[in-house]
Design an enzyme around this catalytic site. Structure first.
Site, PDB file in Angstrom:
ATOM      1  N   ASP A 215       0.822  -1.210   0.000  1.00  0.00           N
ATOM      2  CA  ASP A 215       0.000   0.000   0.000  1.00  0.00           C
ATOM      3  C   ASP A 215       0.858   1.264   0.000  1.00  0.00           C
ATOM      4  O   ASP A 215       0.584   2.217  -0.729  1.00  0.00           O
ATOM      5  CB  ASP A 215      -0.979  -0.011   1.183  1.00  0.00           C
ATOM      6  CG  ASP A 215      -0.324  -0.440   2.494  1.00  0.00           C
ATOM      7  OD1 ASP A 215       0.910  -0.632   2.537  1.00  0.00           O
ATOM      8  OD2 ASP A 215      -1.066  -0.589   3.485  1.00  0.00           O
ATOM      9  N   PHE A 216       1.906   1.269   0.812  1.00  0.00           N
ATOM     10  CA  PHE A 216       2.801   2.424   0.868  1.00  0.00           C
ATOM     11  C   PHE A 216       3.475   2.664  -0.480  1.00  0.00           C
ATOM     12  O   PHE A 216       3.522   3.793  -0.982  1.00  0.00           O
ATOM     13  CB  PHE A 216       3.865   2.209   1.951  1.00  0.00           C
ATOM     14  CG  PHE A 216       4.925   3.280   1.990  1.00  0.00           C
ATOM     15  CD1 PHE A 216       4.710   4.462   2.678  1.00  0.00           C
ATOM     16  CD2 PHE A 216       6.136   3.102   1.329  1.00  0.00           C
ATOM     17  CE1 PHE A 216       5.688   5.457   2.710  1.00  0.00           C
ATOM     18  CE2 PHE A 216       7.115   4.081   1.350  1.00  0.00           C
ATOM     19  CZ  PHE A 216       6.885   5.263   2.054  1.00  0.00           C
TER      20      PHE A 216
END
Length: 268
Positions: A215-216
């Site tokens: 996600d990052f």
């Protein structure tokens, strides 16, 4: 501290209290492919998944992803597909190893089969309101490639559930919104709506299978190319059927490690 609290409350109201405006009936809606990675069954899974069949949005497909053909979630998904035959829903069984990230491995087939321009990745424990998808799409303007939801908790009984809701409604939300305000990448992948074309330009979802914190790095790849990310006005309603002090403590540990990772990455 007073100045900080004042600024925080102002930003919280600005981000989370947007007035929802229904779209005119003649509006041309963009389609959304919703990826639901599943593994196992908890007491709230059926009701959580059922909320996705009852969303007030005219153009979406549900793509359920299960790694093993013996997973009990398969029977539950099939029962919902039979109950709501008018909803475009498909079940994908079997993972493809594209990296070390098991979630992306599980979703790979479904992502490759997605037909719409927007992709929503939504964890199994998320509960949706009827207008949540519309709210997320309302924030998807021309310069934005990713819309995510701030983590929160649905109403559940018990001390652990109350403790979890207090944490996500106070300490966690303060950190999350502050990071968003000062443009630190705070995106968590439990509920994230993305432009598929932008993701495909990076090689698709499989490109990020080499990261556990996919996600990052997805959000970073978007912002590095000049795209913006936004928090929508509705939080992600986490509604896992397993809620106890031990599991809550484990989540806090993972959350601490996640924020420490971001801090070390930014410093580097």
């Amino acid at each position: 501290m007073i100045v900080f609290n004042t600024l925080f409350n102002f930003y919280r109201k600005y981000r989370l209290h947007s007035k929802f405006t229904p779209q005119p009936s003649e509006t041309c809606y963009s389609g959304v492919s919703i990826l639901k990675p599943l593994m196992g069954v908890d007491p709230n899974l059926f009701t959580n998944l059922e909320t996705f069949f009852n969303m007030n949005y005219p153009k979406y497909e549900l793509l359920f992803c299960v790694e093993e053909d013996t997973d009990p979630a398969i029977m539950l998904v099939k029962s919902l597909m039979e109950k709501y035959p008018k909803i475009d829903a498909k079940l994908f069984i079997g993972a493809t190893i594209v990296g070390v990230n098991p979630k992306i491995n599980n979703m790979h087939h479904a992502y490759e089969a997605a037909v719409y321009d927007f992709v929503l990745i939504s964890d199994s424990g998320i509960r949706m309101k009827e207008d949540t998808l519309q709210d997320m799409m309302n924030h998807m303007t021309d310069k934005i490639a990713l819309v995510h939801q701030m983590p929160f908790s649905a109403d559940r009984s018990g001390f652990a559930a109350a403790l979890e809701k207090i944490y996500f409604g106070t300490a966690q939300s303060r950190i999350y919104l502050t990071a968003d305000c000062i443009k630190i990448n705070c995106h968590t992948g439990m509920s994230a709506l993305m432009r598929k074309s932008v993701l495909d330009e990076e090689g698709g979802l499989k490109t990020f299978g080499c990261y556990l914190a996919e996600d990052f790095f997805i959000a970073k790849s978007f912002t590095d190319r000049g795209w913006k990310i936004r928090i929508c006005s509705q939080p992600a309603m986490q509604n896992s059927g397993i809620c106890d002090i031990h599991s809550f403590q484990s989540r806090l540990t993972r959350s601490y490690e996640w924020w420490k990772f971001i801090g070390l990455f930014l410093v580097a």
